[in-house]
Design a protein around this motif. Sequence first.
Motif, PDB file in Angstrom:
ATOM      1  N   PHE B 261       0.844  -1.202   0.000  1.00 33.82           N
ATOM      2  CA  PHE B 261       0.000   0.000   0.000  1.00 33.82           C
ATOM      3  C   PHE B 261       0.880   1.254   0.000  1.00 33.82           C
ATOM      4  CE2 PHE B 261      -2.691  -3.276   1.878  1.00 33.82           C
ATOM      5  CZ  PHE B 261      -3.928  -3.056   1.281  1.00 33.82           C
ATOM      6  N   VAL B 262       1.916   1.192   0.843  1.00 36.30           N
ATOM      7  CA  VAL B 262       2.807   2.351   0.966  1.00 36.30           C
ATOM      8  C   VAL B 262       3.604   2.558  -0.326  1.00 36.30           C
ATOM      9  CG1 VAL B 262       4.744   3.342   2.242  1.00 36.30           C
ATOM     10  CG2 VAL B 262       2.986   2.045   3.455  1.00 36.30           C
ATOM     11  N   ILE B 263       4.095   1.452  -0.893  1.00 35.42           N
ATOM     12  CA  ILE B 263       4.874   1.573  -2.140  1.00 35.42           C
ATOM     13  C   ILE B 263       4.023   2.227  -3.219  1.00 35.42           C
ATOM     14  CG2 ILE B 263       6.103   0.305  -3.952  1.00 35.42           C
ATOM     15  CD1 ILE B 263       6.692  -1.881  -1.857  1.00 35.42           C
ATOM     16  N   LYS B 264       2.769   1.774  -3.274  1.00 40.32           N
ATOM     17  CA  LYS B 264       1.845   2.326  -4.282  1.00 40.32           C
ATOM     18  C   LYS B 264       1.697   3.841  -4.086  1.00 40.32           C
ATOM     19  CE  LYS B 264      -0.939   1.883  -7.702  1.00 40.32           C
ATOM     20  NZ  LYS B 264      -0.270   1.557  -8.971  1.00 40.32           N
ATOM     21  N   ALA B 265       1.478   4.246  -2.837  1.00 38.66           N
ATOM     22  CA  ALA B 265       1.302   5.669  -2.544  1.00 38.66           C
ATOM     23  C   ALA B 265       2.568   6.458  -2.856  1.00 38.66           C
ATOM     24  CB  ALA B 265       0.919   5.854  -1.069  1.00 38.66           C
ATOM     25  N   VAL B 266       3.716   5.867  -2.542  1.00 38.66           N
ATOM     26  CA  VAL B 266       4.992   6.556  -2.799  1.00 38.66           C
ATOM     27  C   VAL B 266       5.217   6.698  -4.304  1.00 38.66           C
ATOM     28  CG1 VAL B 266       7.513   6.293  -2.660  1.00 38.66           C
ATOM     29  CG2 VAL B 266       6.108   5.946  -0.624  1.00 38.66           C
ATOM     30  N   ALA B 267       4.948   5.617  -5.051  1.00 39.49           N
ATOM     31  CA  ALA B 267       5.150   5.654  -6.500  1.00 39.49           C
ATOM     32  C   ALA B 267       4.271   6.734  -7.131  1.00 39.49           C
ATOM     33  CB  ALA B 267       4.850   4.285  -7.103  1.00 39.49           C
ATOM     34  N   GLU B 268       3.024   6.787  -6.709  1.00 37.82           N
ATOM     35  CA  GLU B 268       2.101   7.817  -7.229  1.00 37.82           C
ATOM     36  C   GLU B 268       2.625   9.215  -6.901  1.00 37.82           C
ATOM     37  OE1 GLU B 268      -0.834   7.470  -9.012  1.00 37.82           O
ATOM     38  OE2 GLU B 268      -0.118   5.397  -9.222  1.00 37.82           O
ATOM     39  N   SER B 269       3.085   9.372  -5.680  1.00 35.65           N
ATOM     40  CA  SER B 269       3.539  10.691  -5.237  1.00 35.65           C
ATOM     41  C   SER B 269       4.841  11.100  -5.926  1.00 35.65           C
ATOM     42  CB  SER B 269       3.744  10.694  -3.714  1.00 35.65           C
ATOM     43  OG  SER B 269       2.558  10.290  -3.074  1.00 35.65           O
ATOM     44  N   LEU B 270       5.687  10.138  -6.238  1.00 39.86           N
ATOM     45  CA  LEU B 270       6.936  10.457  -6.947  1.00 39.86           C
ATOM     46  C   LEU B 270       6.625  10.957  -8.351  1.00 39.86           C
ATOM     47  CD1 LEU B 270       9.358   7.525  -5.937  1.00 39.86           C
ATOM     48  CD2 LEU B 270       9.514   9.922  -5.263  1.00 39.86           C
ATOM     49  N   LYS B 271       5.565  10.374  -8.946  1.00 41.39           N
ATOM     50  CA  LYS B 271       5.152  10.802 -10.281  1.00 41.39           C
ATOM     51  C   LYS B 271       4.767  12.272 -10.270  1.00 41.39           C
ATOM     52  CE  LYS B 271       3.095   7.287 -13.236  1.00 41.39           C
ATOM     53  NZ  LYS B 271       1.847   6.542 -13.446  1.00 41.39           N
ATOM     54  N   ILE B 316      -1.408  -3.018  -6.186  1.00 40.11           N
ATOM     55  CA  ILE B 316      -1.019  -3.360  -4.821  1.00 40.11           C
ATOM     56  C   ILE B 316      -0.724  -4.862  -4.708  1.00 40.11           C
ATOM     57  CG2 ILE B 316      -1.889  -3.503  -2.451  1.00 40.11           C
ATOM     58  CD1 ILE B 316      -3.293  -0.760  -3.062  1.00 40.11           C
ATOM     59  N   ALA B 317      -1.573  -5.657  -5.334  1.00 39.44           N
ATOM     60  CA  ALA B 317      -1.363  -7.114  -5.276  1.00 39.44           C
ATOM     61  C   ALA B 317      -0.055  -7.498  -5.967  1.00 39.44           C
ATOM     62  CB  ALA B 317      -2.536  -7.838  -5.938  1.00 39.44           C
ATOM     63  N   GLY B 318       0.191  -6.860  -7.096  1.00 37.55           N
ATOM     64  CA  GLY B 318       1.425  -7.128  -7.837  1.00 37.55           C
ATOM     65  C   GLY B 318       2.641  -6.769  -7.008  1.00 37.55           C
ATOM     66  N   LEU B 319       2.579  -5.613  -6.349  1.00 41.87           N
ATOM     67  CA  LEU B 319       3.687  -5.177  -5.505  1.00 41.87           C
ATOM     68  C   LEU B 319       3.911  -6.159  -4.357  1.00 41.87           C
ATOM     69  CD1 LEU B 319       2.901  -1.345  -5.410  1.00 41.87           C
ATOM     70  CD2 LEU B 319       4.909  -2.410  -6.461  1.00 41.87           C
ATOM     71  N   LYS B 416       0.663  11.078   2.370  1.00 38.75           N
ATOM     72  CA  LYS B 416      -0.283  11.079   3.490  1.00 38.75           C
ATOM     73  C   LYS B 416      -1.719  10.982   2.975  1.00 38.75           C
ATOM     74  CE  LYS B 416      -2.020  14.457   6.910  1.00 38.75           C
ATOM     75  NZ  LYS B 416      -2.006  13.895   8.270  1.00 38.75           N
ATOM     76  N   LYS B 417      -2.029  11.809   1.990  1.00 35.45           N
ATOM     77  CA  LYS B 417      -3.394  11.865   1.470  1.00 35.45           C
ATOM     78  C   LYS B 417      -3.783  10.515   0.852  1.00 35.45           C
ATOM     79  CE  LYS B 417      -6.180  14.835  -1.431  1.00 35.45           C
ATOM     80  NZ  LYS B 417      -6.094  15.669  -2.627  1.00 35.45           N
ATOM     81  N   LEU B 418      -2.883   9.961   0.051  1.00 39.83           N
ATOM     82  CA  LEU B 418      -3.166   8.686  -0.607  1.00 39.83           C
ATOM     83  C   LEU B 418      -3.366   7.579   0.430  1.00 39.83           C
ATOM     84  CD1 LEU B 418      -0.607   8.952  -3.548  1.00 39.83           C
ATOM     85  CD2 LEU B 418      -3.100   8.818  -3.777  1.00 39.83           C
TER      86      LEU B 418
END
Lengths: 327, 429
Positions: B261-271, B316-319, B416-418
Amino acid sequence: MAVITVLEAIREAMREEMRNDDRVFIMGEDIGARGGVFLATEGFLSEFGEERIIDTPLAESSIAGIALGAAMSGLRPIAEIEFADFIWPTINQIVGEAAKVRYGTEGKLNAPMVLRAPQGGGVRGALYHSQSVEAIFAHTPGLKVVTPSTPYDAKGLLKSSIRDDDPVIFLEHKRTYRLVKGEVPDQEYTIPLGKADVKKLGEDISIITYGLMVHHCLEAAQMASLENISVEVLDLRTVRPLDMESIINTVKKTGKTLIVYEDNQALGIGSEVSALISQHAFEYLDAPVIRLGGPEVPAMPFSPPLENMFMIDAEKISTAIKELAEY
Amino acid sequence: MKIELPQVGESVTEGVIGRWLKNVGDKIEKYDPLVEVITDKVNMELPSPVRGVLREIIANEGETVQMGGLIADIETNENQENTNHDKLEPDVTDQEIGTTGVLLKNTAPVGPTGSGGPISRDESLSNHDKSPPPKSRYSPAVLRLAEENQIDLAQIVGTGINGRITRKDVISFIEANSTIGGREDSTGPSDQDTQSRKDQEKIALTPVRKMIAANMSKSAALIPQAWSEVAVDVTGMVSKRQDIKESFMNKEGINITYLPFVIKAVAESLKKNPLLNSTWSEEGIILKKNINIGIAVAAPDGLIVPVIHNADFFSIAGLAEIMETLISKAKNGKLSLPEVQGGTFTLNNTGALGSVSSRPLVNHPQAAIMTTEAIIKRPVIKEDAIAIRSMMNICLSFDHRIMDGAEASAFSMSVKKLLENIGSETLIY
């Protein structure tokens, strides 16, 4: 401070030591009435008398031998060899005997003598008035070998040599006698034997040298600074004992070393300095240690162009500096 | 045959010899694992390039070897075979020539004056090979400075003769690269001090420990780092995970953690905040197009950071599945070089250790590193009432040369928001 020549500095040193210490006397060829062939003892005969200013026959072996005997008996002789080129008959007395006195008698006897000799080329003196003899004596433990470059050093070092309790070979470069002038303090001073002197600070290249070559190196360093090469010049002052600490310090600082000496390059002072550097400062080297010394020729040529080829000068040193800087 | 340490990846210049897997005298098949090699990127087993008998181990355990440096000597007759293969032309026999003849490739045509005959292979080679490129040799002073200051000499442009790197080149390089932190600070007590003390004990440095030490010193010395911390309400994420935990295990056979979940949020935020996914250079800030998130994993030997390449491509499942594989490989020391290279951002779950706040060091040459801290139920004010919520801090260290607090905070707030928006509707596929 007074500005005097190297010759005057030597004269002052001897006069002061003779006034200070009754045990000091001088012997040599033409040193009395003539005042020495270069006038180093001019006026000494009238001041100190015939017992302390002794003219000798043309017999270098006996000059050295008598000096050695006097030194072992408690006097402090200064023996002058008129030209270093005629020093060879003293080898037996100096290398064979004087150097070994303290060791051979388990310290019961010592030989506080100074053997002074003008040496070096560049004076159109050819085979018998141009030789450099420091390496021969410097090879022998038990001797000290001093090679001053400036009036200040010559005076301070000669006084220390006279006061030293063991034999000292004091080699004055003829070309510096009247050519090099410098400030000398009015008050009493001495310079310890075995201490080198940084004559110029620098960052990129270290030149280690002594005697007349110090001046050519300083000139070359000046030329190099115009091309933004910063050269440090270390004057060994005493070639035995060598000042290891100063040598290693300057090498560690720059990593590039040029050793300049007029004497024949092979097996000379620079060879020993170079070996010490590779042994004790290897990890600081940024280039091969380079020696710039006299060529593999038995003696100084008489022909002026050939003598110029033989002698190391500022231009040859400059070329070596540039090559080392580019390395 | 002398065995060299092969080049194992971009920007890797040396390796530390780990355990030798073969002993002197052992028979070796081609591709047999020969020795463990530890680089600052990965541990790997080096396969034997030939079949033969191990004659000599040249580089011993713990030794640092430059890529291309000799490590072993293997007695083999494959060399001989190779030479035979290398022959330019097979010997032509009369039978093969037949009546139609063959074109002799190794023979010069007849010249204008009638000369011309077979040319030897040596001659033709020497024409191409007149001046082999000078092998780079460094002076003792250069090597010593490079070692003391942990410098890769390949990065320095030499100004000496034939491009030689001079001592001055190294000093200028050190001066140009030193920003904060004196090197003196990093030197510990001298060997003598340590040995003479009876009230202390010295632990020998393992190769991995040395690598970590070098990387951490680099980070501290080269990157001016700033830090910030944000509290995140992860109540939604906690209940979402609780909801799908069992079914996920049944369906995928693996445990779902908070990490994907966190990786997903971080990846989105890095974009959305590309400065966080960049590298500093004196010529300019280099934005990285791919989002490759390194995940710090505590392996038995020490910290290792496997990388999820293009993390933004995955669900998320893939990650979760990728992480499962990487973590298990990391723990067994089986990560391959690509799996630890190319990271553009690092994530560290220090919360797993019980920490609620930490100040990580940026993984040089990346721009930032983020930690997720322990999830703790806390009383918080929500809509003017006191509520019990699952709270988690996220901490961010970043290269202050690249960005200021504004950009860094925009990123943290996005994460945080994600994370706070995760709920029952969140898709995990």
